[in-house]
Design an enzyme around this catalytic site. Sequence first.
Site, short mmCIF file in Angstrom:
data_model
loop_
_atom_site.label_atom_id
_atom_site.label_comp_id
_atom_site.label_asym_id
_atom_site.label_seq_id
_atom_site.Cartn_x
_atom_site.Cartn_y
_atom_site.Cartn_z
N CYS A 10 0.85 -1.18 0.00
CA CYS A 10 0.00 0.00 0.00
C CYS A 10 0.89 1.24 0.00
CB CYS A 10 -0.95 0.01 1.20
SG CYS A 10 -0.14 0.11 2.81
N HIS A 557 -2.19 7.08 14.36
CA HIS A 557 -0.81 7.04 14.84
C HIS A 557 -0.12 8.33 14.46
CE1 HIS A 557 -1.11 5.18 10.83
NE2 HIS A 557 0.06 5.74 10.56
#
Length: 640
Positions: A10, A557
Amino acid sequence: MKKIVAITSCPVGIAHTYMAAENLEKAGKELGVQLKVETHGSIGIENPLTEQEINEADGVIIAADTNVDLSRFGGKPLIKVGVQDGVHKSVQLVQQILDGKAAIHTSDASTSVQEEEQTTSIGKQIYKSLMNGVSYMVPFVVTGGLLIALSLTLGGEAGPGGIVVPEGTIWSTLLALGGIAMSLMVPVLSAFIAQSIADRPGLVPGFIGGMLAANGALYGSDANAGFLGGIVTGFLAGYVVVAIKKVKVPKVIQSIMPIIIIPILASVIVGLSFIYIVGEPVAWLFQALTDFLVGMQGGSEVVLAMILGAMIAFDMGGPFNKVAFLFGSGLIAEGNYQIMGPIAVAICIPPLALGTASFVLKNKFTRPEKEAGKAAFAMGLFGITEGAIPFASTDPVRVIPSIVAGSMVGSVVAMLSNVTNQVAHGGPIVAVLGAVGNVVMFFVAVLAGVATAVIMLSFLKPTIKAAVVEVPTQEPTVTPEVATENTEEFTSILDIIVDDSIVLDIEGETKEPVIEELTKRLATTGNVTSAESFKEAIYTREAQSTTGIGMGIAIPHGKSDSVLRPTLAFARSTQGVDWQALDGEPSHLIFMIAVPKDAQGDMHLKILQRLSRKLMDDDFRQNLMDAKDKAAIKALLAEM
């Protein structure tokens, strides 16, 4: 048993890479297929496919949203899809291979799963390609420069032709090794600029073009085209290859296009173009500049010093630099040492100035630049102007004017102070070895030039925004579980999570209140000094793309200066939180990862990898939802 191989990747190289891998492996087991997945994540390539595994495979699945080299899979049934299909349609993909519905792969070696978005501006594409070349070039500059510096320091002797390292010594061997590394600098820069534009077929013409730029003899010039020439050949090679790849050719020769036809044809085009279109003007310019400098003798010393200083710094080893250097070197043989004095000063100012600036202007340079600054400073001491190239390549508009001004000032001061140099070399090393006349003013001139460049950089270079670190009003509570862990290594998720950072039934239907609560929880662990500062990092990451990865999961995150060590928070929501997830469903399991901004290694990636893979298990997710207390949650997390 049927065998299938796959690659997942990805754009971020974190969650979906491993989610797709996990689901494809599960689909293989479900359908009775031996399936191996190679992951291309931010950590790097893991679980690589061997040539034998590829040869034995009945088909290939590529689930990726990044460029993937498909040259290994020629002649194999191959399916190309986005990484999301690898996550959500893994069973269908495997079944397609088993049903013989995959097309045989016949395209060239550099075929990619997804071309760069057409909406990307040409400026960004150029910058990305340039940075790719610079990133590969820097190790050659540093390695070569420091090896040369070491050999000159410990084995060099001043002589009329420059600093000489006696043949047959270990120092002459190190000097040769350093010279090899430096000679590869421009070809590597050119090759990887081309590779960024045209993938692997761009390497050969890019490298050959870079060799031409580094070797002026091929187009009748005593000076080479330097790193500026390498940039020209890199982009030229890349776009030539892209143009050739667009030409329709018969299928019978498609397989040899990337390994024979494209490299040869592109290399010929780039080589002839550079030699006859670019190289000859460079040679003419070299001669014209040499004649100009010869004509300047007897004129204004200040003007001549300014011109020499500017030429030395402008391209750091390219044609302008070499013309000035060879002009001064040639006069040494005639007993004129006055011109080489200012040149010796100007030579060392660019790397010394940038090394100094990276030390004193700490808010103007990134951490990698600060590390490069140390090497640049060391190279400057030994008269290796090329030490400044990594900085000039990445920010030419600000860096080059600054170092040109610095070298001009240093050169003028040296000229007016009657600084002389009897060897064809520069930098403080020639003064230490006794080749410089008026040593004190030599160093005064160097300091004046360095100060000028640093002052200009302080005004021209933008300030790098750093996260604000706030001191908590209350003493943070540090549990024994965290206090005993003082390194970034971990063997279990339990090493980075504590009871206070677990919320069993969090309130809020949108991500904002959940982010607010979890950042506060992380601050109570003592590992995050400011909830507000870290929250800013979380929102910065969310602005790039949602961290709601689907299937009821969100993994926000962030990196921040306010994070002292990697820490994890977990929240569970029965009603679900609208996280703008990729599948449109609410998120029930939220994991927030906090990582220090300057963390060494790839621990945060490993955390994401572990989370992503385990969370693909339906039973595991349900067990997290059903867990009665924090102890049960931690027992489940211990399985990761």
